[in-house]
Design a protein around this motif. Structure first.
Motif, mmCIF file in Angstrom:
data_model
loop_
_atom_site.group_PDB
_atom_site.id
_atom_site.type_symbol
_atom_site.label_atom_id
_atom_site.label_comp_id
_atom_site.label_asym_id
_atom_site.label_seq_id
_atom_site.Cartn_x
_atom_site.Cartn_y
_atom_site.Cartn_z
ATOM 1 N N LYS A 44 47.530 20.550 55.346
ATOM 2 C CA LYS A 44 46.177 21.061 55.195
ATOM 3 C C LYS A 44 46.146 22.187 54.172
ATOM 4 C CE LYS A 44 44.761 20.022 59.959
ATOM 5 N NZ LYS A 44 44.208 20.594 61.226
ATOM 6 N N GLU A 45 45.004 22.348 53.549
ATOM 7 C CA GLU A 45 44.802 23.433 52.601
ATOM 8 C C GLU A 45 43.783 24.403 53.180
ATOM 9 O OE1 GLU A 45 43.758 22.136 48.746
ATOM 10 O OE2 GLU A 45 45.557 20.908 48.454
ATOM 11 N N GLY A 46 44.082 25.670 53.073
ATOM 12 C CA GLY A 46 43.163 26.671 53.602
ATOM 13 C C GLY A 46 43.508 28.027 53.041
ATOM 14 N N ASN A 47 43.512 29.030 53.911
ATOM 15 C CA ASN A 47 43.873 30.378 53.502
ATOM 16 C C ASN A 47 45.312 30.395 52.966
ATOM 17 O OD1 ASN A 47 45.175 33.156 54.206
ATOM 18 N ND2 ASN A 47 42.961 33.539 54.124
ATOM 19 N N LYS A 48 45.494 30.952 51.776
ATOM 20 C CA LYS A 48 46.795 30.907 51.122
ATOM 21 C C LYS A 48 47.855 31.655 51.926
ATOM 22 C CE LYS A 48 45.710 28.490 47.521
ATOM 23 N NZ LYS A 48 46.303 27.143 47.314
ATOM 24 N N ALA A 49 47.479 32.792 52.513
ATOM 25 C CA ALA A 49 48.447 33.574 53.273
ATOM 26 C C ALA A 49 48.913 32.811 54.512
ATOM 27 C CB ALA A 49 47.834 34.915 53.673
ATOM 28 N N ILE A 50 47.974 32.202 55.234
ATOM 29 C CA ILE A 50 48.329 31.436 56.433
ATOM 30 C C ILE A 50 49.114 30.189 56.039
ATOM 31 C CG2 ILE A 50 47.403 30.139 58.386
ATOM 32 C CD1 ILE A 50 45.087 32.044 58.481
ATOM 33 N N ALA A 56 56.640 28.736 55.693
ATOM 34 C CA ALA A 56 57.863 29.482 55.984
ATOM 35 C C ALA A 56 58.355 29.181 57.398
ATOM 36 C CB ALA A 56 57.621 30.973 55.811
ATOM 37 N N ALA A 57 57.425 29.082 58.359
ATOM 38 C CA ALA A 57 57.798 28.772 59.735
ATOM 39 C C ALA A 57 58.365 27.362 59.842
ATOM 40 C CB ALA A 57 56.583 28.929 60.647
#
Length: 356
Positions: A44-50, A56-57
């Motif tokens: 999915k694409e959304g908030n870059k930070a999330i 990373a997780a």
């Protein structure tokens, strides 16, 4: 420290123990949260930070989550620690409290231990420390390559004729390695020296003489850095509530193995001694930050440019490990660095107006 009195030093060790216990407790919960976030945002694409955090997780294993849980615990517990360090300390001179012990006459001794002072030669000491530490470490790495313990990543054979797998053959990108290593090494040097030699060493000097203060702080420094999960460790059920304590048990099991104790813990302890001694001799952080910066930079550059040669006899690992932080040869390099630090610095004179 006087018998029967709570000391700031014991509070520091209690803080470390509490951090490990809380980190072990939080690790499986953090693992489940991270993997759940990765599943929710997969594709999915959304908030870059999330999105970055979820990626990373997804790529992280349980040991990495354990490390992050310990770091989070250290941040959480630092605030009660700061409050605890002020408990029972009446206003006025520290000299009048039960935590005070006399230090040698030649030391800079005040009610605050040994305070940090403005250093007019700071930049010179910082640069000298960097080039001294990085230069000697990288020279020792070159010696290890020539002896056949390591091989450059763009070489098909070691100097001893050991053939390296073709899958490991790659071009060494020196510019990229330096660009990546410089900021990371500088940040590590600044943060760790501010904490260990800036804050903790000052606390230790309030409670004891310089020699035991340096020794105990160096043990703590080595202990904290030795708590890395063993390479290749696997936890059968990372989501179990006790998974963090299983990991903690595997980490502490390393203390029973003489090989890592000599090859790694001894080197880390020596590094801690040299850094604390350089801070004590100069009453500033410029030199220890430069030394720490140089050691981390040299280790990262060498790691980016070489592979350890497989199949080395076990007895060789007493002298040379898998990185420049392991083995009796790196220990000797740190020892030589310490001798040079002693030669290039002098003990500070007591400051007028301060009681010793």
């Amino acid at each position: 420290m006087r018998s029967g009195q709570q000391s700031d030093v014991l509070k520091i060790f209690a803080y470390v123990a509490g951090t490990l216990i809380l980190g072990a407790f939080l690790a499986p919960w953090l693992y489940q949260a991270g993997k759940g976030l990765a599943e929710v945002f997969a594709g999915k694409e959304g908030n870059k930070a999330i999105e970055w955090l979820a990626d990373a997780a997804r790529r992280s294993d349980f040991p990495r989550f354990f490390n992050r849980a310990v770091m989070l615990s250290a941040i959480i517990l630092i605030f009660p620690l700061l409050s605890w360090l002020r408990l029972g300390r009446p206003p006025g001179s520290f000299r009048d409290t039960p935590w005070s012990l006399p230090l040698p006459d030649h030391a800079v001794v005040t009610d605050r231990g040994q305070p940090l002072h403005r250093n007019p030669h700071g930049w010179v000491q910082f640069g000298t420390g960097f080039f001294l530490a990085a230069g000697l470490l990288l020279f020792s790495g070159w010696v290890m390559v020539q002896s056949g313990c390591f091989v450059w990543r763009d070489m098909t054979h070691s100097t001893r004729g050991v053939r390296m797998p073709t899958s490991l053959l790659e071009t060494i990108e020196w510019g990229k390695a330096v660009k990546k290593a410089l900021p990371a090494a500088l940040v590590i040097g600044l943060i760790e020296e501010t904490l260990f030699r800036g804050v903790l060493f000052g606390i230790f000097l309030r409670a004891m003489r310089p020699a035991p203060a340096i020794a105990i702080l160096s043990f703590l420094f080595a202990f904290v850095h030795f708590l890395e999960p063993p390479a290749g460790v696997v936890i059968a059920d990372p989501e179990a509530s006790g998974a963090g304590f299983v990991m903690l048990g595997k980490i502490f099991a390393r203390f029973g193995d003489p090989m890592p104790m000599v090859s790694s813990f001894l080197v880390l302890s020596a590094v801690g001694v040299v850094l604390a001694y350089s801070r004590y001799r100069t009453a500033s952080l410029w030199l220890p930050v430069g030394l720490h910066f140089g050691w981390v930079f040299g280790e990262k550059i060498f790691k980016a440019a070489t592979w350890v040669v497989p199949g080395l006899p076990r007895e060789v690992h007493w002298f040379v490990g898998e990185t420049l932080k392991e083995g009796l040869l790196p220990f000797s390099v740190v020892a030589v660095t310490g001798i040079l630090v002693h030669a290039m610095t002098r003990a500070r004179e007591p400051i007028a107006g301060y009681r010793s």
